[in-house]
Each structure stands twice: as C-alpha cells, then as structure tokens.
Write an enzyme that holds these catalytic residues in place. Structure first.
Site, PDB file in Angstrom:
ATOM      1  N   GLY A 243       0.782  -1.224   0.000  1.00 10.75           N
ATOM      2  CA  GLY A 243       0.000   0.000   0.000  1.00 10.75           C
ATOM      3  C   GLY A 243       0.817   1.278   0.000  1.00 10.75           C
ATOM      4  O   GLY A 243       0.332   2.322   0.427  1.00 10.75           O
TER       5      GLY A 243
ATOM      6  N   LEU B 172      -8.794  -9.536 -11.704  1.00  6.64           N
ATOM      7  CA  LEU B 172      -9.418  -8.961 -12.898  1.00  6.64           C
ATOM      8  C   LEU B 172     -10.750  -8.328 -12.492  1.00  6.64           C
ATOM      9  O   LEU B 172     -11.511  -8.924 -11.731  1.00  6.64           O
ATOM     10  CB  LEU B 172      -9.654 -10.110 -13.882  1.00  6.64           C
ATOM     11  CG  LEU B 172      -9.690  -9.799 -15.356  1.00  6.64           C
ATOM     12  CD1 LEU B 172      -8.431  -9.084 -15.806  1.00  6.64           C
ATOM     13  CD2 LEU B 172      -9.857 -11.108 -16.129  1.00  6.64           C
TER      14      LEU B 172
ATOM     15  N   HIS C 154       0.664   0.340 -13.506  1.00  3.79           N
ATOM     16  CA  HIS C 154       1.473  -0.847 -13.820  1.00  3.79           C
ATOM     17  C   HIS C 154       2.951  -0.446 -13.805  1.00  3.79           C
ATOM     18  O   HIS C 154       3.314   0.591 -14.376  1.00  3.79           O
ATOM     19  CB  HIS C 154       1.078  -1.405 -15.199  1.00  3.79           C
ATOM     20  CG  HIS C 154       1.772  -2.691 -15.487  1.00  3.79           C
ATOM     21  ND1 HIS C 154       1.367  -3.882 -14.914  1.00  3.79           N
ATOM     22  CD2 HIS C 154       2.857  -2.980 -16.224  1.00  3.79           C
ATOM     23  CE1 HIS C 154       2.181  -4.847 -15.309  1.00  3.79           C
ATOM     24  NE2 HIS C 154       3.097  -4.332 -16.109  1.00  3.79           N
TER      25      HIS C 154
END
Ligand code: GRF
Length: 190
Positions: A13, A88, A105
């Site tokens: 996190g 997903l 990403h």
C-alpha cells in the site's frame, strides 16, 4: 461537491499511502474507502491509521454479487484507483466506472504486462531483457489485464548493472511522484 476516491489494494500500500497523503488537505477530493482482498495487507493498517473505512472482500463478493458496487455507491465513490490489486475487474464494475477507474502498472505497457506480470516478476523480466529503460503506466481499466487506454507514462533510464531490486526502487519512485497528481488531474476533469 466533494469527489470521493476508493482505492483497491492488496499489498504494502505504498501508493495508497502517497495518494492518501496527497489528498489529505484537499478541498474537493478525499480518499473515502479502501478495499482489499487480503486480510493481512498493510494497506489495511494504513486505512486505520488515517481513519479511512476499509472493506475486506472475498472472491465470491467480487464475482458473484454486485455488493461491492452497492458499497461504492453508499460511499458516493466517484473514482476508483487500483494500486496493487491483482484481480481482474468484473464487467459490472468496469461498466459502472468507465473513464473513472485507473490502474498503475510498473512497466511501460504494452511491454511486460498481462496475466502473471506483477511485482518483482516485471522487474526481473525487464532486467533479463537488458532494457535500457523502464517506467510506469497509468491506464483506464477494462476487462483485460493491463489493457485499457493509457493515460500517462513516465520513464527512467537503466544501467546494465541494475538488479531487479534497483529497478523496482526506480520505478516505485516514479509511481509515488506521479500517481497522485495524475489521479487529481483526471478527477478535476470529471
Ligand atoms: C506497484 O508497483 C504497482 O505498479 C503495482 O503494484 C504495486 C503496488 O505497490 N500495480 P504498493 O502496494 O503500492 O507499494
């Protein structure tokens, strides 16, 4: 009217932390909900420390009901951020937040993305390929892994001697520098 962010995160996190800090004193935007699928995720401690409600979800909750969408509506969530969330996203959620849900990403998509490409695996692959540069990609979320429209990329040069750990540190610095600002920009355009 205040805009509300929900962050989906399942790991350390560190991005969630930076985003929370960024919006802490913000007049019009607040991080209002943290969602995780991992009961031991550090992000849950971060939520507690910051007085932000946190929700732990199961696969069943996520894929076999729309309870999470109801929760997001309950908290008047306008924008969803995936920061280290590996599942997903199901169609009902993609559709409910079209143009209002982003993922980060840790590579320059379309390189080093897709199923199974997460965490150190990404940096190990970049290192093996002896890439001269890597970076981050912030993209809208669709129903495939790492596939939605790219919103932003930032790059960092690599040295031949960089290990996957060094690459990870360089990439993380880029994430922390850019992700909160890009989220803010996107929300201000809503
Ligand atoms: C980040 O590298 C992000 O790119 C990826 O997952 C990682 C999350 O790291 N999607 P953290 O939990 O925010 O530290």
């Amino acid at each position: 009217m205040k805009k509300h962010i929900a962050i989906f995160a399942s790991g350390t996190g560190s991005n969630a932390q930076k985003i929370i800090e960024h919006f802490k004193q913000h007049e019009n935007i607040a991080v209002s909900l943290i969602i995780s699928n991992n009961p031991t995720a550090k992000v849950l401690d971060i939520a507690r420390e910051n007085g932000i409600p946190a929700l732990l979800i199961s696969r069943k909750d996520f894929y076999q009901s729309e309870d999470i969408l109801k929760k997001l509506n309950e908290y008047s969530i306008d924008f969803v951020v995936l920061a280290g969330f590996l599942w997903l996203v199901p169609t009902y959620l993609v559709n409910a937040f079209t143009g209002r849900m982003v993922n980060i990403h840790p590579a320059l998509l379309p390189k080093y993305g897709g199923k199974g490409m997460y965490g150190m695996r990404v940096h190990e692959a970049v290192c093996r390929a002896e890439e001269a540069e890597t970076g981050i990609t912030i993209h809208f979320v669709n129903e495939q892994y790492d596939d939605g429209d790219v919103v932003f990329q930032a790059k960092c040069p690599l040295r031949r001697t960089d290990t996957p750990e060094i690459i990870a540190r360089k990439v993380q610095a880029l994430e922390h520098r850019h992700f909160p600002e890009i989220i803010e920009k996107l929300i201000l355009q809503l």
